[in-house]
Write a protein that holds these residues in place. Structure first.
Motif, PDB file in Angstrom:
ATOM      1  N   PHE A  47       0.853  -1.455  -0.411  1.00  0.00           N
ATOM      2  CA  PHE A  47       0.053  -0.318  -0.518  1.00  0.00           C
ATOM      3  C   PHE A  47       0.728   0.636   0.163  1.00  0.00           C
ATOM      4  N   LEU A  48       1.546   1.801  -1.167  1.00  0.00           N
ATOM      5  CA  LEU A  48       2.572   2.372  -1.074  1.00  0.00           C
ATOM      6  C   LEU A  48       1.849   3.806  -1.881  1.00  0.00           C
ATOM      7  N   LEU A  49       1.549   4.899  -0.905  1.00  0.00           N
ATOM      8  CA  LEU A  49       1.336   6.040  -1.501  1.00  0.00           C
ATOM      9  C   LEU A  49       1.346   6.973  -3.103  1.00  0.00           C
ATOM     10  N   LYS A  50       2.536   7.299  -2.584  1.00  0.00           N
ATOM     11  CA  LYS A  50       3.595   7.579  -4.399  1.00  0.00           C
ATOM     12  C   LYS A  50       4.159   6.739  -4.566  1.00  0.00           C
ATOM     13  N   TYR A  51       4.930   6.503  -6.110  1.00  0.00           N
ATOM     14  CA  TYR A  51       5.628   6.738  -6.124  1.00  0.00           C
ATOM     15  C   TYR A  51       5.683   4.766  -5.908  1.00  0.00           C
ATOM     16  N   ASN A  52       4.187   4.780  -7.584  1.00  0.00           N
ATOM     17  CA  ASN A  52       3.696   2.963  -7.512  1.00  0.00           C
ATOM     18  C   ASN A  52       3.307   2.573  -8.060  1.00  0.00           C
ATOM     19  N   VAL A  53       2.456   1.194  -8.781  1.00  0.00           N
ATOM     20  CA  VAL A  53       2.026   0.845 -10.067  1.00  0.00           C
ATOM     21  C   VAL A  53       1.312   1.636 -10.798  1.00  0.00           C
ATOM     22  N   SER A  54       0.548   2.500  -9.781  1.00  0.00           N
ATOM     23  CA  SER A  54      -0.703   3.278 -10.631  1.00  0.00           C
ATOM     24  C   SER A  54      -0.395   5.178 -11.000  1.00  0.00           C
ATOM     25  N   ASP A  55       0.280   5.204 -10.020  1.00  0.00           N
ATOM     26  CA  ASP A  55       0.949   7.190 -10.416  1.00  0.00           C
ATOM     27  C   ASP A  55       2.159   6.486 -11.655  1.00  0.00           C
ATOM     28  N   ARG A  56       3.232   5.699 -11.316  1.00  0.00           N
ATOM     29  CA  ARG A  56       4.004   4.979 -12.965  1.00  0.00           C
ATOM     30  C   ARG A  56       4.926   6.264 -12.610  1.00  0.00           C
ATOM     31  N   ILE A  57       5.701   6.713 -11.378  1.00  0.00           N
ATOM     32  CA  ILE A  57       6.132   8.005 -10.925  1.00  0.00           C
ATOM     33  C   ILE A  57       7.385   7.216 -11.020  1.00  0.00           C
ATOM     34  N   THR A  58       8.734   7.035 -11.955  1.00  0.00           N
ATOM     35  CA  THR A  58       9.681   6.022 -11.084  1.00  0.00           C
ATOM     36  C   THR A  58      10.950   6.978 -11.054  1.00  0.00           C
ATOM     37  N   ARG A  59      10.791   8.046 -10.997  1.00  0.00           N
ATOM     38  CA  ARG A  59      11.994   9.173 -10.182  1.00  0.00           C
ATOM     39  C   ARG A  59      11.608  10.100  -9.010  1.00  0.00           C
ATOM     40  N   LEU A  60      12.555  10.287  -7.819  1.00  0.00           N
ATOM     41  CA  LEU A  60      11.764  11.061  -7.313  1.00  0.00           C
ATOM     42  C   LEU A  60      11.652  12.470  -7.636  1.00  0.00           C
ATOM     43  N   ALA A  61      10.869  12.755  -7.159  1.00  0.00           N
ATOM     44  CA  ALA A  61      10.560  14.800  -6.970  1.00  0.00           C
ATOM     45  C   ALA A  61      11.235  15.415  -6.629  1.00  0.00           C
ATOM     46  N   ALA A  62      11.840  16.775  -6.668  1.00  0.00           N
ATOM     47  CA  ALA A  62      12.617  17.886  -6.110  1.00  0.00           C
ATOM     48  C   ALA A  62      12.050  17.933  -4.839  1.00  0.00           C
ATOM     49  N   SER A  63      11.110  18.128  -3.893  1.00  0.00           N
ATOM     50  CA  SER A  63      10.379  18.307  -3.354  1.00  0.00           C
ATOM     51  C   SER A  63      10.838  16.730  -2.236  1.00  0.00           C
ATOM     52  N   ASP A  64      10.949  15.546  -2.786  1.00  0.00           N
ATOM     53  CA  ASP A  64      11.052  14.273  -2.264  1.00  0.00           C
ATOM     54  C   ASP A  64      12.242  13.743  -2.094  1.00  0.00           C
ATOM     55  N   ASP A  65      13.603  14.667  -3.242  1.00  0.00           N
ATOM     56  CA  ASP A  65      14.760  14.843  -3.170  1.00  0.00           C
ATOM     57  C   ASP A  65      15.557  14.563  -1.865  1.00  0.00           C
ATOM     58  N   ALA A  66      15.797  14.333  -1.064  1.00  0.00           N
ATOM     59  CA  ALA A  66      16.916  14.986  -0.127  1.00  0.00           C
ATOM     60  C   ALA A  66      18.097  15.472  -0.125  1.00  0.00           C
ATOM     61  N   ALA A  67      19.297  15.313  -1.694  1.00  0.00           N
ATOM     62  CA  ALA A  67      20.201  16.347  -1.377  1.00  0.00           C
ATOM     63  C   ALA A  67      19.076  17.508  -2.000  1.00  0.00           C
ATOM     64  N   HIS A  68      18.750  17.529  -2.523  1.00  0.00           N
ATOM     65  CA  HIS A  68      17.919  19.324  -3.071  1.00  0.00           C
ATOM     66  C   HIS A  68      17.445  19.672  -1.700  1.00  0.00           C
ATOM     67  N   ALA A  69      17.119  18.887  -1.222  1.00  0.00           N
ATOM     68  CA  ALA A  69      16.324  19.791  -0.084  1.00  0.00           C
ATOM     69  C   ALA A  69      16.909  19.766   1.173  1.00  0.00           C
TER      70      ALA A  69
END
Length: 221
Positions: free
Chosen positions: A88-110
Motif C-alpha cells: 500500500f504505497l501512497l506514491k511512486y507505485n504502479v498506479s502513479d507510474r512515477i519512477t524518479r524522485l520529485a525535487a520535493s522528495d529528494d533529500a539532497a536537493h531539500a
C-alpha cells in the motif's frame, strides 16, 4: 522630462527585480561549508562528501527513499509513503507510474538546495564504469577512492551500512547509497549503489533495499 523620469524609474524597477531573482537563487543554495562539486569529467559533478557529513570520510545522514529528514526508527510503519504495508504505497507505485524522485522528495536537493540532487542509476553506472575504485582508508574509515579515468580527480566514498528499524546494519562491511530511481519490478524497493572491499555494483538491493530503510546519499549537480 516626464518620459525620461518614467524610463529611469522603469530601469530601476527592472534592476530591482533582477537583483531579487539573483538573491532568491542565492538563498535557495544551502551548500554547507566544505562541500565541493568535483568535476570527474563525467556528465555531472559529484559532491566531495555525503549529505549531512562534515568531512569526506563522514557517513552523513541516513534517509529513507523519498524522505528528506532523518528519524529514530526506519520501518514501513514510519515510512511517509506507506500505509504501513509494502503493498500500500501512497506514491511512486504502479498506479502513479512515477519512477524518479520529485525535487520535493529528494533529500539532497531539500537539504542543500541549488542544483544539488540525488544521482540517478545511470549516473552511478557512469561513475562505476569511468573511474578506478581503489579500496583504501581515510581518517580511519574504510572505503573507496574513486579516481576519474578522464582527468585523474577523485572523491572518497566511505562504507556506511544502512539504517534498519532502530539500528545500523553492516556499517563496517558495506557502502550503501540511494539513487533517485525506483526499482519498477518491485516498487517497494529502489536502486542503490552497494560496495564492499571486493565488489562495486548498482543493485536494487541484496541487503535491504526496501524503501523504508535508511541509506546515505552522495549528491550531484
Amino acid at each position: 522630462m516626464k518620459k525620461i523620469f518614467l524610463l529611469t524609474l522603469s530601469l530601476m524597477f527592472i534592476g530591482t527585480v533582477g537583483n531579487a531573482k539573483v538573491n532568491q537563487a542565492d538563498n535557495d543554495d544551502k551548500t554547507p561549508d566544505g562541500v565541493e562539486a568535483v568535476d570527474l569529467g563525467l556528465s555531472v559533478k559529484w559532491a566531495n562528501m555525503n549529505v549531512g557529513a562534515t568531512k569526506p570520510s563522514g557517513f552523513g545522514t541516513y534517509f529513507a527513499w523519498g524522505e528528506i529528514k532523518p528519524k529514530q526508527v526506519y520501518s514501513w510503519g514510519t515510512y511517509v509513503w506507506s500505509r504501513g504495508d509494502t503493498q500500500f504505497l501512497l506514491k511512486y507505485n504502479v498506479s502513479d507510474r512515477i519512477t524518479r524522485l520529485a525535487a520535493s522528495d529528494d533529500a539532497a536537493h531539500a537539504n542543500w538546495g541549488g542544483a544539488w540532487r540525488m544521482p540517478t542509476a545511470d549516473e552511478y553506472e557512469e561513475l562505476i564504469n569511468n573511474c578506478r575504485w581503489e579500496w583504501t582508508t581515510k581518517d580511519g574509515i574504510n572505503g573507496y577512492k574513486v579516481i576519474s579515468k578522464k582527468n585523474g580527480k577523485s572523491i572518497f566514498m566511505p562504507i556506511t551500512g544502512f539504517r534498519y528499524y532502530e539500528g545500523v546494519q553492516f556499517r563496517a562491511i558495506k557502502g550503501v547509497y540511494w539513487t533517485s530511481d525506483l526499482y519498477t519490478v518491485a516498487p517497494n524497493k529502489a536502486w542503490c549503489l552497494e560496495f564492499d572491499f571486493s565488489n562495486v555494483e548498482l543493485h536494487f538491493g541484496n541487503l535491504s533495499s526496501n524503501r523504508f530503510s535508511g541509506r546515505c546519499i552522495r549528491a550531484v549537480k
